[in-house]
Design a protein around this motif. Structure first.
Motif, PDB file in Angstrom:
ATOM      1  N   UNK A 174     -15.380  15.120   0.317  1.00  0.00           N
ATOM      2  CA  UNK A 174     -14.402  14.345  -0.435  1.00  0.00           C
ATOM      3  C   UNK A 174     -14.192  12.995   0.238  1.00  0.00           C
ATOM      4  N   UNK A 175     -14.156  11.947  -0.552  1.00  0.00           N
ATOM      5  CA  UNK A 175     -13.843  10.631   0.000  1.00  0.00           C
ATOM      6  C   UNK A 175     -12.611  10.117  -0.736  1.00  0.00           C
ATOM      7  N   UNK A 176     -11.643   9.627   0.026  1.00  0.00           N
ATOM      8  CA  UNK A 176     -10.382   9.165  -0.555  1.00  0.00           C
ATOM      9  C   UNK A 176     -10.258   7.675  -0.288  1.00  0.00           C
ATOM     10  N   UNK A 177     -10.105   6.880  -1.325  1.00  0.00           N
ATOM     11  CA  UNK A 177     -10.007   5.433  -1.155  1.00  0.00           C
ATOM     12  C   UNK A 177      -9.056   4.799  -2.158  1.00  0.00           C
ATOM     13  N   UNK A 178      -8.942   3.480  -2.086  1.00  0.00           N
ATOM     14  CA  UNK A 178      -7.941   2.780  -2.892  1.00  0.00           C
ATOM     15  C   UNK A 178      -6.739   2.505  -1.992  1.00  0.00           C
ATOM     16  N   UNK A 179      -5.864   1.666  -2.429  1.00  0.00           N
ATOM     17  CA  UNK A 179      -4.725   1.269  -1.597  1.00  0.00           C
ATOM     18  C   UNK A 179      -3.935   2.446  -1.059  1.00  0.00           C
ATOM     19  N   UNK A 180      -3.776   3.485  -1.872  1.00  0.00           N
ATOM     20  CA  UNK A 180      -2.940   4.621  -1.489  1.00  0.00           C
ATOM     21  C   UNK A 180      -3.559   5.427  -0.331  1.00  0.00           C
ATOM     22  N   UNK A 181      -4.861   5.256  -0.102  1.00  0.00           N
ATOM     23  CA  UNK A 181      -5.512   5.993   0.981  1.00  0.00           C
ATOM     24  C   UNK A 181      -4.966   5.602   2.347  1.00  0.00           C
ATOM     25  N   UNK A 182      -4.243   4.478   2.428  1.00  0.00           N
ATOM     26  CA  UNK A 182      -3.617   4.084   3.693  1.00  0.00           C
ATOM     27  C   UNK A 182      -2.526   5.075   4.058  1.00  0.00           C
ATOM     28  N   UNK A 183      -2.063   5.830   3.078  1.00  0.00           N
ATOM     29  CA  UNK A 183      -0.937   6.721   3.283  1.00  0.00           C
ATOM     30  C   UNK A 183      -1.404   8.062   3.857  1.00  0.00           C
ATOM     31  N   UNK A 184      -1.102   8.255   5.144  1.00  0.00           N
ATOM     32  CA  UNK A 184      -1.578   9.479   5.812  1.00  0.00           C
ATOM     33  C   UNK A 184      -0.958  10.724   5.208  1.00  0.00           C
ATOM     34  N   UNK A 185       0.231  10.565   4.680  1.00  0.00           N
ATOM     35  CA  UNK A 185       0.909  11.710   4.080  1.00  0.00           C
ATOM     36  C   UNK A 185       0.142  12.246   2.884  1.00  0.00           C
TER      37      UNK A 185
END
Lengths: 319, 383
Positions: free
Chosen positions: A214-225
């Motif tokens: 799985x790869x998570x990206x986009x601005x929201x990916x900065x959110x560790x939570x």
């Protein structure tokens, strides 16, 4: 002189500009808030690029995002592509064996399924589950926590709290209710992250076979939570790539590179002077029929260079 | 009688119908933003978009002077069956007591009511004339649909952007003026030549992308509500075919069953592999057509559904399974009053990219290359 390809991703929340070389090394990247001013933010991004890299030869330009048409018209882009293809292109480059991409931005949420380095399926939020990034922004503001610390705070929570998903209006009232019960901010934020991930996987990922990596990206990916919530929900590691917040821009630069290399065309790039040229957009209501389309007109120093928004193509095709 | 009707697809056909019955026809305007605004304002919030658009169309037609509105009813357990009555109640509550709404339900459900309606709209035209003219109309629809299918196969390859659509508009204007069967055949040949003389790019078979459009009838047929999806796809270089054309709909629903082409039955049979019972709307047909398109070598399916349409929601929830088993990519697009196109375009573009990628991966022999041949092949032979 260094030879570069420029990629620009104009989204609802941020405008990202990157420069890559022939080997797709990222030489420059910037992440600017769009603030509803896409023209200014594109100009600002290109200006920063010029200042950072100095003298360069631009071989090609690609644009993507909801403002791709506008950015394309301003810069003279060679490739104007949708975000799904752009994101997939970049991710496949950095994580060649990727199978599932989660991309959450300001307004749109997407899931892209890849097999053998090819997009085989994708989904995008339809009538619900939109605006995840904007909603997080709004909650950060309401709770008076800088958005950058949002994720860390979520990780510090010790107890899980259940927040209603489905609709952000419900989520917000539920959060307020749980606050009144006496749960800490950290716990509530963790509950919110869980709810958003649950909602996203149920809504956008409905019926999709989600397989790792799985790869998570986009601005929201900065959110560790949110990342942690994904990992809890999927019981699997989730990769956040180095350039997670500018992957769309990188993808469009790669697409421009591929296009130029394949066709041997010379770029349409207007040059870095574009940052100084006066662009203006105006719109008018076409009275040709009762659709009353709002037609957008982009002018460069008084000369109309692009029009869109008309359903019948009367204006779009007139140039 | 000043007659009007809901606008859907090639509305000149309905206009012709009432002209042949010697009515004064009030042509409803093609649905626009205003139609939607009116419809949304005066319809229940959770009704689906076809009900709202038709409501808006009625109000606009009444503004233009219509006194009688003719529409088709429903069949089977879909809310569409209540639309006529809902519309009638809304019109009544708005004070239009003098407007009559004639609803044609499926004849086999209630023959008596059906013939009462027929008597009403027959307008005293002698039966032999009615039959003769209805036959002309039947051929009229057939020819118009044949031309539209050609349009969908030429548009992706046109050299001058927008030309095919222009010619198509001219064709519809020409058809609008037709009065007799003889004229029909002459105009048809003329229009066919117009289409065949549009300059097109040569495209190799391996680069051809074909997409089938399926879903609820109104959103599939009416371009003003589906963002002109056929044109969008055509402009992206994709050949398009709808699951529904008026001519086939007439064959499937109005022609006596002995004369019906077998195709419809086959489609239903294919659909029943996944939906065993009739659940209303076009759910079973939608599934049947997905399978049919795949069998005919299409590369992808766009599934249009009005937001909150139950039959299509059932289909949508089956789609991951069908897509996997039948091995064809399917894009579902819910349609409501939203007019922002950006989100929709992103999905369609990405979908076309996906189809092109897939095609690159598996090039195989496909059978059709000549437009004219294909049109011939498609023609349903009637007794």
């Amino acid at each position: 002189m260094r030879e570069i390809y420029i990629g620009v991703d104009v989204g609802s929340v941020s405008t990202n500009v990157v420069a890559i070389d022939r080997k797709v090394n990222v030489l420059f990247k910037t992440y600017i808030r769009t603030n509803g001013q896409p023209i200014d933010s594109v100009k600002e991004g290109v200006k920063q690029l010029k200042e950072t890299l100095g003298d360069v030869e631009v071989l090609g330009v690609g644009t993507t995002g909801s403002g791709r048409q506008l950015a394309g018209a301003i810069l003279g882009a060679d490739v104007v592509k949708n975000e799904i293809t752009a994101h997939a292109t970049a991710t496949i480059h950095f994580v060649p064996d990727v199978r599932t991409i989660f991309e959450i931005g300001g307004q749109d949420s997407k899931i892209i399924i890849i097999k053998d380095q090819m997009v085989v399926d994708f989904a995008m939020n339809t009538v619900c589950a939109a605006g995840t990034g904007s909603f997080l922004d709004h909650q950060a503001e309401r709770l008076k926590i800088p958005i950058e610390q949002f994720g860390d705070l979520a990780l510090s929570a010790t107890r899980p709290v259940r927040i209603a998903g489905r609709c952000t209006v419900f989520a917000e009232s539920d959060m307020i209710a749980k606050q009144q019960f006496g749960f800490s901010k950290a716990e509530i934020i963790r509950g919110l992250c869980d709810a958003l991930v649950r909602n996203y996987l149920n809504n956008v990922g409905r019926g999709k076979n989600l397989e790792p990596p799985f790869v998570f990206q986009g601005g929201v990916a900065a959110n560790k939570g949110i990342k942690a919530a994904f990992e809890r929900e999927l019981q699997s590691k989730v990769i956040v790539p180095e350039h997670f917040n500018v992957m769309g821009a990188i993808g469009s630069a790669i697409l421009a590179k591929e296009y130029i290399e394949k066709t041997g065309n010379k770029t349409n790039f207007r040059g870095f002077d574009a940052a100084d040229i006066e662009f203006s957009t105006s719109s008018f209501e076409c009275k040709g029929c009762s659709n009353r389309c709002e037609v957008v007109k982009v002018s460069m120093e008084g000369k109309v260079i692009a029009m869109w928004g008309d359903r019948c193509g009367k204006w779009t095709n007139s140039l | 009688m000043k007659v009007s009707f809901p606008y859907m697809g090639s509305a000149i056909v309905y206009k012709k119908l009432f002209e042949f019955l010697e009515h004064e026809v009030i042509m409803p305007p093609k649905p626009t933003q205003r139609t939607m605004d009116l419809g949304v304002k005066y319809s229940p919030e959770f009704a689906c978009i076809p009900l709202k658009m038709v409501m808006g169309t009625y109000l606009e037609a009444i503004e233009k002077g219509a006194k009688v509105l003719v529409t088709s009813g429903g069949h089977g357990p879909c809310r569409a069956g209540f639309y006529g009555d809902t519309h009638r109640n809304i019109l009544k509550s708005l004070g239009y007591d003098d407007v009559e709404l004639i609803i044609f339900d499926a004849p086999q459900d209630n023959w008596k009511a059906f013939f009462r309606n027929v008597q009403k709209i027959r307008n005293g035209v002698p039966w032999h004339k009615v039959i003769n003219r209805m036959y002309t109309l039947y051929r009229f629809v057939q020819k118009l649909d044949e031309l539209e299918k050609m349009v969908q196969k030429i548009r992706p390859y046109e050299v001058n952007k927008g030309q095919t659509t222009q010619v198509w508009n001219q064709i519809q204007e020409k058809f609008d003026k037709i009065k007799t069967r003889k004229e029909l055949y002459r105009v048809y040949e003329e229009c066919k030549q117009m289409l065949l003389s549009i300059p097109t790019r040569k495209v190799e078979e391996k680069d051809i992308i074909r997409v089938g459009i399926v879903g609820e009838i109104y959103v599939v047929m009416e371009s003003s509500i589906n963002f002109g999806i056929e044109e969008i796809l055509g402009n992206l270089g994709v050949e398009v075919e709808r699951s529904l054309y008026l001519f086939e709909w007439i064959n499937d629903n109005l022609v006596p069953w002995i004369l019906r082409p077998k195709r419809f039955k086959e489609i239903i049979k294919k659909g029943q592999r996944y939906i065993k019972i009739l659940i209303g709307g076009h759910a079973v047909e939608t599934v049947g057509h997905i399978i049919d398109f795949k069998e005919r070598g299409f590369d992808g399916i766009v599934h249009l559904m009005p937001f909150a349409c139950l039959p299509e929601l059932v289909t949508q929830s089956l789609i991951p399974k069908i897509s996997k088993e039948v091995d064809i990519p399917i894009l579902s697009l819910p349609i409501d009053e939203q007019t922002g196109k950006a989100n929709m375009l992103t999905r369609i573009e990405a979908f076309v990219d996906l189809l092109k990628n897939r095609k690159k991966g598996e090039t195989k022999e496909v059978f059709i290359d000549n437009i004219q041949e294909h049109v011939q092949e498609e023609r349903v032979v009637m007794v």
